[in-house]
Design a protein around this motif. Structure first.
Motif, PDB file in Angstrom:
ATOM      1  N   ILE A  91      51.422  28.286  47.436  1.00 56.36           N
ATOM      2  CA  ILE A  91      50.456  27.623  48.332  1.00 56.36           C
ATOM      3  C   ILE A  91      49.040  28.121  48.040  1.00 56.36           C
ATOM      4  N   GLU A  92      48.912  29.462  47.892  1.00 56.33           N
ATOM      5  CA  GLU A  92      47.575  30.021  47.591  1.00 56.33           C
ATOM      6  C   GLU A  92      47.051  29.479  46.268  1.00 56.33           C
ATOM      7  N   GLU A  93      47.936  29.397  45.271  1.00 57.70           N
ATOM      8  CA  GLU A  93      47.544  28.863  43.966  1.00 57.70           C
ATOM      9  C   GLU A  93      47.114  27.410  44.090  1.00 57.70           C
ATOM     10  N   LYS A 148      45.965  25.983  46.774  1.00 55.01           N
ATOM     11  CA  LYS A 148      44.677  25.954  47.498  1.00 55.01           C
ATOM     12  C   LYS A 148      43.521  26.237  46.536  1.00 55.01           C
ATOM     13  N   LYS A 149      43.752  27.237  45.642  1.00 55.76           N
ATOM     14  CA  LYS A 149      42.699  27.569  44.674  1.00 55.76           C
ATOM     15  C   LYS A 149      42.454  26.378  43.756  1.00 55.76           C
ATOM     16  N   ALA A 193      43.095  23.254  44.363  1.00 51.11           N
ATOM     17  CA  ALA A 193      42.461  22.181  45.138  1.00 51.11           C
ATOM     18  C   ALA A 193      40.968  22.470  45.314  1.00 51.11           C
ATOM     19  N   SER A 194      40.640  23.725  45.540  1.00 55.74           N
ATOM     20  CA  SER A 194      39.237  24.101  45.719  1.00 55.74           C
ATOM     21  C   SER A 194      38.468  23.886  44.413  1.00 55.74           C
ATOM     22  N   ARG A 250      38.103  20.209  43.903  1.00 52.53           N
ATOM     23  CA  ARG A 250      37.064  19.701  44.808  1.00 52.53           C
ATOM     24  C   ARG A 250      35.671  20.035  44.294  1.00 52.53           C
TER      25      ARG A 250
END
Length: 159
Positions: free
Chosen positions: A118-120, A122-123, A125-126, A129
């Motif tokens: 999940i953290e990966e 999120k990174k 996705a960031s 973005r």
């Protein structure tokens, strides 16, 4: 040696002057013989009954002893079964606890792995973005640039 009815029957008494009446004595001896034979038969019957009773008593004593031994063996078997059941239940409980610990550890490991994923994500996705924003900002800059307007005018003239 005991006296038999035949001994009584064959007993001869010596005769003496003024002795007992021979017929009365013989009748009395016959009566004694009959009574003595009856007593012997009764004694034999009683001995047979006593032997039968003793045999039955021995038989029942053997049954009692066998039952006592059977009860003891049954009690020992029940105790052994109880002990074995207790040991088996403890083994089953320990095995269940090990399995539960293993399942919990596997779940925690999966949970940590999912959390890292999940953290990966999120990174990523960031980053996506940020890159997308940068791309959009660059495109907006191009659209807002004056040269775009001149290009459009030139394009219209060519048509």
């Amino acid at each position: 040696m005991s006296l038999t009815p035949l001994d009584i029957h064959n007993k001869e008494f010596s005769r003496s002057f003024r002795g007992y009446n021979e017929d009365e004595v013989n009748e009395f001896l016959d009566q004694i013989i009959k009574d003595y034979e009856a007593l012997i038969r009764e004694n034999k019957d009683i001995q047979n009954q006593l032997q039968t009773t003793q045999d039955r008593l021995d038989h029942f004593s053997n049954i009692e002893e066998t039952l006592s031994k059977t009860i003891i063996v049954a009690q020992e078997a029940a105790d052994e079964l109880k002990t074995n059941s207790k040991k088996e239940s403890q083994l089953i409980l320990k095995e269940a606890e090990k399995n539960a610990d293993r399942i919990i550890n596997e779940a925690l490991t999966r949970s940590r792995k999912v959390a890292l994923e999940i953290e990966e994500l999120k990174k990523q996705a960031s980053i996506y973005r940020t890159r997308f924003r940068t791309l959009l900002e660059a495109q907006l800059e191009i659209l807002n640039d004056e040269s775009w307007n001149t290009m459009q005018l030139q394009h219209k003239e060519v048509e």
